[in-house]
Design a protein around this motif. Structure first.
Motif, PDB file in Angstrom:
ATOM      1  N   TYR A  48      -2.492  -5.532  -1.149  1.00 39.17           N
ATOM      2  CA  TYR A  48      -1.949  -5.339   0.194  1.00 39.17           C
ATOM      3  C   TYR A  48      -0.529  -5.893   0.290  1.00 39.17           C
ATOM      4  O   TYR A  48       0.358  -5.270   0.894  1.00 39.17           O
ATOM      5  N   PHE A  49      -0.310  -7.063  -0.295  1.00 33.72           N
ATOM      6  CA  PHE A  49       1.031  -7.647  -0.252  1.00 33.72           C
ATOM      7  C   PHE A  49       2.005  -6.835  -1.102  1.00 33.72           C
ATOM      8  O   PHE A  49       3.178  -6.695  -0.733  1.00 33.72           O
ATOM      9  N   LEU A  50       1.541  -6.305  -2.232  1.00 33.93           N
ATOM     10  CA  LEU A  50       2.409  -5.454  -3.034  1.00 33.93           C
ATOM     11  C   LEU A  50       2.792  -4.199  -2.254  1.00 33.93           C
ATOM     12  O   LEU A  50       3.954  -3.772  -2.281  1.00 33.93           O
ATOM     13  N   ASN A  51       1.831  -3.599  -1.557  1.00 31.18           N
ATOM     14  CA  ASN A  51       2.139  -2.424  -0.743  1.00 31.18           C
ATOM     15  C   ASN A  51       3.139  -2.766   0.355  1.00 31.18           C
ATOM     16  O   ASN A  51       3.968  -1.940   0.741  1.00 31.18           O
ATOM     17  N   SER A  52       3.066  -3.995   0.860  1.00 28.02           N
ATOM     18  CA  SER A  52       3.959  -4.401   1.942  1.00 28.02           C
ATOM     19  C   SER A  52       5.403  -4.517   1.498  1.00 28.02           C
ATOM     20  O   SER A  52       6.308  -4.520   2.336  1.00 28.02           O
ATOM     21  N   VAL A  53       5.621  -4.654   0.189  1.00 21.39           N
ATOM     22  CA  VAL A  53       6.993  -4.722  -0.327  1.00 21.39           C
ATOM     23  C   VAL A  53       7.291  -3.509  -1.208  1.00 21.39           C
ATOM     24  O   VAL A  53       8.098  -3.577  -2.151  1.00 21.39           O
ATOM     25  N   ASP A  54       6.607  -2.405  -0.878  1.00 20.86           N
ATOM     26  CA  ASP A  54       6.859  -1.118  -1.540  1.00 20.86           C
ATOM     27  C   ASP A  54       6.544  -1.149  -3.036  1.00 20.86           C
ATOM     28  O   ASP A  54       7.220  -0.520  -3.862  1.00 20.86           O
ATOM     29  N   MET A  55       5.481  -1.876  -3.399  1.00 21.15           N
ATOM     30  CA  MET A  55       5.002  -1.896  -4.775  1.00 21.15           C
ATOM     31  C   MET A  55       3.521  -1.525  -4.790  1.00 21.15           C
ATOM     32  O   MET A  55       2.912  -1.341  -3.736  1.00 21.15           O
ATOM     33  N   LYS A  56       2.953  -1.405  -5.954  1.00 26.83           N
ATOM     34  CA  LYS A  56       1.544  -1.060  -6.070  1.00 26.83           C
ATOM     35  C   LYS A  56       0.973  -1.651  -7.355  1.00 26.83           C
ATOM     36  O   LYS A  56       1.707  -1.965  -8.299  1.00 26.83           O
ATOM     37  N   LYS A  57      -0.349  -1.833  -7.353  1.00 27.58           N
ATOM     38  CA  LYS A  57      -1.030  -2.288  -8.561  1.00 27.58           C
ATOM     39  C   LYS A  57      -1.308  -1.099  -9.459  1.00 27.58           C
ATOM     40  O   LYS A  57      -1.745  -0.052  -8.990  1.00 27.58           O
ATOM     41  N   THR A  58      -1.069  -1.263 -10.736  1.00 27.08           N
ATOM     42  CA  THR A  58      -1.357  -0.219 -11.723  1.00 27.08           C
ATOM     43  C   THR A  58      -2.098  -0.874 -12.888  1.00 27.08           C
ATOM     44  O   THR A  58      -2.118  -2.104 -13.013  1.00 27.08           O
ATOM     45  N   PRO A  59      -2.720  -0.082 -13.759  1.00 28.10           N
ATOM     46  CA  PRO A  59      -3.376  -0.674 -14.937  1.00 28.10           C
ATOM     47  C   PRO A  59      -2.432  -1.505 -15.790  1.00 28.10           C
ATOM     48  O   PRO A  59      -2.864  -2.415 -16.503  1.00 28.10           O
TER      49      PRO A  59
END
Length: 559
Positions: free
Chosen positions: A311-322
């Protein structure tokens, strides 16, 4: 040389008295005086605490608890592990970066998890959660909830064709349940208002038929708790038939079973090897081809931990990936822009309020009290009008066919075809919010300016200072605490507004708070909303800390 300004303390007196008498001074009740005084002070502090306890409880429930809940929601991610417990465990050994599909065992675990989740109506919630990370996950889980029955029905039809007794729920209850449970379930009356007796498995059945026992237990608990019915008389899910086929074909020695319907179970064990079967991988592929592609499995594994930074990564325009955190595509980066816009426009609104509010507050502070009180009513008048009404009024005034444009056209300052665009943009948001927040700047300034003696300015002028020098060197520094108080108040209120930017801001004048409100009320992505709110809170605290270091919070006054 002793310091004559240091006065003796009560403890000094007690020590002197104790040394003089070679023992502690006693109170009237015989206890040492020092202990008695300490007890009295503790009672006094306890009474003071009891007086403020209602306020502390109110602050805890309405302020601290919601913030704590928001911070927890911003990292909480238990829905995946709670809904797909078997799948999460099975995926631990799968290499999501290899490009290979999960094994048959993983598909099997997903079959059991999703089937049970679909019966409990939880699969759509899980799909909605994963849809925030992978578009299409919501529809995929919804479709799977309807399609997984087909896998179990392949075996259900064959068991029922083998012997009609397998259609009867009582047959299953007799095979799986203990004699005591069957007796209690037979005497249960739904009209009693109590739940049916909890399933008690027959001795040894869990070791003999482990998958069947687990599946039937889930079915019995669901029927008992969710449906309020008696599982001993209900037909089991198709999932239970698939589990029984798996147990019978994996070498279960049913000859060790001596309970009811033993011959029926032995007959099924002999015939199960010849049943038509379907692999779980093929079953998922028939539901949707996305199940035989890696992205959905990578997403499930990535978000399987109970707590996530996603959620925090999405909030700074990032995302979790493998492969770890990564920036989103450029056309998906919106939150950084919204945070910058929010800070910039809140700062502009604060400066606008200072520029407009300072002279108004100065005039009010220097007028006679009677006149100032009458004019103060005009400052407070907007508080008596609904925020929605005031914002809507600005929408009417600022639009291209509104009052302001009509006046400008009438004066000849703009042409009728060249009307100004002052709405659905940043200008409209700044104008409307400056008007709404202006009283919050005027009031602190006015209360501070009232305390500045006019004699200081007259003294400065008598010493040769010009009006500007007297104001800038004498009056303005004393009004800075009011500016600080008003700025903090206006700035913090501005970054949290979302109604006014929503109405007059359009696509370029909205704040990050509008996105938070959207996720709470429309997309229902409360985790992302909580993360955005937590970041906004952190920004406010950092700015507050910076202000304290630069200006000093002790210099902020409200009068």
């Amino acid at each position: 040389m002793s310091n004559a300004s240091e006065a003796p303390t009560p403890d000094d007196g007690l020590r002197l008295m104790e040394s003089a008498d070679a023992g502690p001074v006693l109170a009237a009740d015989g206890t040492p005086l020092k202990r008695s005084l300490g007890r009295a002070l503790r009672r006094q502090k306890l009474r003071a605490l009891m007086l403020i306890a209602p306020l502390l409880l109110f602050v805890l429930l309405t302020f601290i608890a919601p913030i704590a809940d928001m911070l927890f929601r911003s990292v909480e991610n238990q829905i995946v592990s709670d809904t797909l417990p078997r799948t999460v465990v099975a995926l631990k050994d799968w290499d999501s970066t290899s490009g290979e599909l999960p094994s048959e065992q993983i598909y099997e675990a997903a079959y059991y998890d999703i089937f049970i989740a679909a019966e409990r109506k939880l699969h759509t919630r899980l799909g909605s959660r994963l849809n925030y990370e992978l578009t299409g996950a919501s529809s995929l889980f919804r479709k799977s909830g309807r399609g997984l029955d087909d896998i179990g029905e392949v075996y259900q039809d064959q068991f029922e064709d083998l012997n009609k007794a397998w259609k009867d729920g009582e047959t299953w209850a007799q095979v799986m349940g203990s004699d005591a449970w069957l007796s209690d379930a037979g005497n249960w009356d739904k009209s009693s208002g109590k739940l049916a007796p909890a399933l008690e498995l027959r001795d040894g059945i869990a070791e003999l038929l482990p998958k069947t026992a687990e599946s039937y237990s889930s079915f019995a608990n669901f029927v008992r708790v969710d449906d309020g019915d008696n599982p001993a008389s209900e037909d089991p899910w198709s999932l239970v038939y698939a589990a029984l086929w798996q147990d019978l074909t994996s070498g279960a020695d049913v000859s060790a079973y001596s309970g009811p319907n033993a011959d029926l179970l032995q007959e099924a064990a002999s015939a199960a090897q010849d049943f038509e079967s379907i692999s779980f991988t093929d079953g998922f592929a028939e539901i949707d081809e996305d199940w035989v592609d890696t992205p959905i499995w990578q997403t499930i594994k990535t978000y399987s931990p109970k707590y996530t930074s996603g959620y925090f990564l999405n909030s700074v325009d990032m995302k979790k990936t493998p492969d770890g955190p990564a920036l989103r595509d450029e056309d998906q980066r919106i939150y950084g822009l919204l945070f910058k816009r929010t800070m910039f426009m809140s700062l502009v609104i604060t400066i606008s309020c200072i520029m407009l509010g300072y002279p108004v507050a100065w005039i009010l502070a220097n007028l006679p009290a009677r006149t100032a009180n009458l004019l103060m009513i005009l400052v407070l008048l907007p508080f008596w009008t609904s925020l929605l009404v005031r914002t809507s009024a600005w929408k009417v005034m600022l639009q291209q066919q509104g009052v302001i444009n009509d006046v400008l056209v009438w004066l000849g300052l703009v042409g009728d075809g060249d009307r100004l665009v002052m709405i659905n943009n940043q200008f409209g948001t700044i104008v409307a919010m400056t008007h709404i927040l202006l009283p919050f700047m005027i009031l602190p300034l006015y209360s501070v300016m009232q305390t500045i003696p006019q004699t200081y300015l007259r003294a400065a002028k008598s010493l040769g200072a010009t009006n500007w020098t007297a104001f800038w060197r004498v009056y303005f520094p004393q009004s800075v605490p009011g500016i600080g108080a008003g700025s903090i108040l206006v700035f913090i209120l501005a970054i949290g507004y979302y109604i006014t930017p929503e109405i007059v801001g359009g696509t370029t004048g909205t704040f990050i708070s509008n996105r938070i409100a959207y996720h709470i009320s429309s997309s229902l992505n409360w985790g992302l909303a909580a993360a955005l709110g937590a970041i906004l809170l952190a920004v406010v605290l950092i700015l507050y800390w910076a202000y304290d270091k630069i200006v000093g919070i002790d210099n902020v006054k409200l009068g």
